[in-house]
Enzyme design. Structure first.
Site, PDB file in Angstrom:
ATOM      1  CE  LYS A  95       2.535  83.287  22.324  1.00 46.19           C
ATOM      2  NZ  LYS A  95       2.717  84.538  21.582  1.00 46.19           N
ATOM      3  CE  LYS A 127      -3.594  82.628  28.166  1.00 45.19           C
ATOM      4  NZ  LYS A 127      -3.175  84.045  28.213  1.00 45.19           N
ATOM      5  N   GLY A 173      -5.221  82.831  19.017  1.00 45.12           N
ATOM      6  CA  GLY A 173      -6.382  82.329  19.728  1.00 45.12           C
ATOM      7  C   GLY A 173      -6.455  80.816  19.824  1.00 45.12           C
ATOM      8  CD  GLU A 209      -1.253  83.721  31.883  1.00 49.65           C
ATOM      9  OE1 GLU A 209      -0.222  84.327  31.587  1.00 49.65           O
ATOM     10  OE2 GLU A 209      -2.368  83.997  31.378  1.00 49.65           O
ATOM     11  CG  HIS A 251      -7.925  90.899  24.375  1.00 54.47           C
ATOM     12  ND1 HIS A 251      -7.638  89.617  23.996  1.00 54.47           N
ATOM     13  CD2 HIS A 251      -6.909  91.648  23.891  1.00 54.47           C
ATOM     14  CE1 HIS A 251      -6.505  89.586  23.316  1.00 54.47           C
ATOM     15  NE2 HIS A 251      -6.060  90.817  23.231  1.00 54.47           N
ATOM     16  CE  LYS A 253      -6.856  90.100  19.466  1.00 58.67           C
ATOM     17  NZ  LYS A 253      -5.536  90.678  19.139  1.00 58.67           N
ATOM     18  CD  GLU A 257      -2.891  90.267  21.917  1.00 57.73           C
ATOM     19  OE1 GLU A 257      -3.498  89.352  22.504  1.00 57.73           O
ATOM     20  OE2 GLU A 257      -2.917  90.432  20.686  1.00 57.73           O
ATOM     21  CG  ASN A 285       0.454  88.940  19.294  1.00 55.35           C
ATOM     22  OD1 ASN A 285       0.563  87.751  19.017  1.00 55.35           O
ATOM     23  ND2 ASN A 285      -0.527  89.398  20.039  1.00 55.35           N
ATOM     24  NE  ARG A 330       0.969  87.608  14.805  1.00 58.42           N
ATOM     25  CZ  ARG A 330      -0.271  87.995  15.061  1.00 58.42           C
ATOM     26  NH1 ARG A 330      -0.750  89.098  14.484  1.00 58.42           N
ATOM     27  NH2 ARG A 330      -1.048  87.312  15.882  1.00 58.42           N
TER      28      ARG A 330
END
Length: 465
Positions: free
Chosen positions: A116, A158, A165, A200, A208, A237, A275, A290, A292
């Site tokens: 990331k 993160k 998530g 961040e 989102h 989500k 995202e 992502n 995928r």
């Protein structure tokens, strides 16, 4: 086109891929753990191979067993679904080494975007807006504190290898940063095998919003519009919607253009999702990419008419996309509600057990993606998703009414079984959601409101701060 596809997954996504293969005239192979031997995907696939006991590390994360199953059944491609090995570049490389097509982006792209911190740097270089934060992985809690002081609180830590998530912590108070850093690092090490973190600025009252992209090996890269995924619990989500309600056209267009530009910059191939976090002032910043298929992909399919799994199969076979950007037209509104075997009154704790009753709803413009059936056991080893209730309507008011009616029709029963269906109905009826003014804080606010009505129930923060 491919001849045989092995589906390296389980549950509703395995069944979704098996069905797409059947419609495309492709032979499908399901793999299964002992717990899933009676699953719907196993029953409907052309062939099924047992790969191990229930624990994921011994089955759905067991690369040698999966590759051997592909070789033994003559599979020329593997579809990883979502979760498990879907974003594992090592798995993609092993597939390539055995002459098996991995249905996803190239390993080197997945490696770059799976980190990331590196993905954030690559996208910033491509001109995409990213939130102020660390330039790479943090070396210590002291560096985290220095960066946090520079960008301003609140901040979010993160995991570099995170996803789904997990591996996140919001910090609002400098006195809590070191504790949060150590706790999140330990969690990342245990879950992802990689303890590295980045930091961040955290945006309060944010939405989102994500952009679906498709890229082939012939230079075509396009987007399929935007989805709102702001209804979340613990950063996971619960309700998704396409298109994102209330998003100004100029913001939507800028986000979509940025996603395509980012995909081109790294040589992306396949289906992917960019995202973004969107502030109350409509400023947007990239969160992650992502590599995928997303759980929420059906809402995009419903409003565009594009079968994303079928396009994945075409791209993996080396065929050009049969679409141009001008062919993508968004019509109406689609809403997806995730019906999980969880108890919303106990912080969404899983409620495993056997389904004595399972009668899914129906009706016009209703799609139920599920692998559940009466007698199916929801075990403790996997996620708690029972069904995705997806509806379409010409406008948002009709779509919300149809979603509520659909949730009300579910009949799900079993000893100790609780589901999120009732909570989802309350969410759909919430004034902020109905106005399209909801943010990622909606579920926490609803949980707090419910606790206030039960004064004997302690309120436990969803954030480790």
């Amino acid at each position: 086109m491919l001849s045989t596809v092995l589906v390296a997954n389980r549950g509703e996504i395995a069944l979704r891929v098996v069905r797409a293969c059947r419609e495309a005239g492709i032979r499908s192979v399901a793999v299964y753990s002992t717990a899933d031997r009676d699953s719907a995907a196993v029953r409907l696939a052309d062939q099924a191979v047992h790969i191990g006991p229930p624990p994921p590390k011994a089955s759905y994360l067991n690369i040698p067993a999966i590759v051997e199953a592909a070789r033994a059944t003559g599979a020329d491609a593997i579809h990883p679904g979502y979760g498990f090995l879907s974003e594992d570049p090592d798995f993609a490389e092993v597939c390539a080494a055995h002459g098996i097509v991995f249905i996803g982006p190239p390993p080197q792209v997945m490696q770059r975007l799976g980190d990331k911190a590196e993905a954030r740097a690559a996208m910033a270089e491509a001109g995409l807006p990213v939130l102020p934060g660390s330039s790479g992985a943090l070396s210590s809690a002291a560096e985290a504190a220095a960066v946090a002081e520079l960008v301003g609180y609140p901040v979010i830590l993160k995991a570099v290898a995170g996803g789904g998530g997990r591996g996140m912590a919001v910090v609002r108070d400098p006195d809590r940063l070191v504790w949060a850093y150590n706790e999140t690092r330990a969690h990342a090490r245990a879950v992802f095998g990689d303890e590295r973190l980045y930091l961040e600025r955290y945006v309060d009252d944010a939405r989102h919003v994500e952009v679906q992209v498709l890229c082939d090996t012939h230079g075509t890269a396009l987007h399929l519009g935007v989805r709102d995924c702001s209804v979340q619990r613990r950063h996971q989500k619960l309700i998704e919607e396409a298109p994102a309600p209330g998003l100004p056209h100029e913001v939507r267009d800028a986000m979509c253009e940025a996603a395509v530009r980012g995909a081109r910059a790294v040589g992306y191939v396949g289906a992917g999702t960019f995202e973004f976090v969107v502030s109350p002032a409509w400023e947007f910043h990239l969160m992650e990419i992502n590599c995928r298929l997303q759980v929420e992909h059906p809402v995009t399919e419903m409003v565009t008419g594009v079968d994303l799994v079928r396009e994945q199969l075409r791209i993996a076979a080396g065929e050009p996309l049969g679409l141009s950007q001008d062919d993508i037209v968004v019509r109406g509104v689609a809403v997806e509600c995730r019906v999980n075997a969880e108890d919303p009154d106990r912080e969404f704790a899983p409620t495993p057990g056997t389904l004595d009753e399972f009668v899914p709803p129906g009706g016009p413009f209703v799609r139920i993606d599920t692998h559940a059936f009466p007698g199916w056991t929801v075990g403790p080893h996997y996620d708690s998703l029972l069904a995705k209730a997806v509806v379409w309507a010409p406008d948002r008011a009709e779509a919300l009414a149809r979603a509520d009616r659909t949730l009300a029709e579910f009949r799900i029963g079993g000893r100790g079984m609780r589901t999120t269906a009732g909570f989802l109905r309350r969410t759909l009826a919430h004034p902020d959601f109905r106005a399209g003014a909801h943010t990622t804080g909606l579920v926490d606010a609803m949980t707090a409101e419910a606790a206030e009505r039960r004064p004997d129930t302690p309120v436990v923060s969803a954030e480790p701060v």
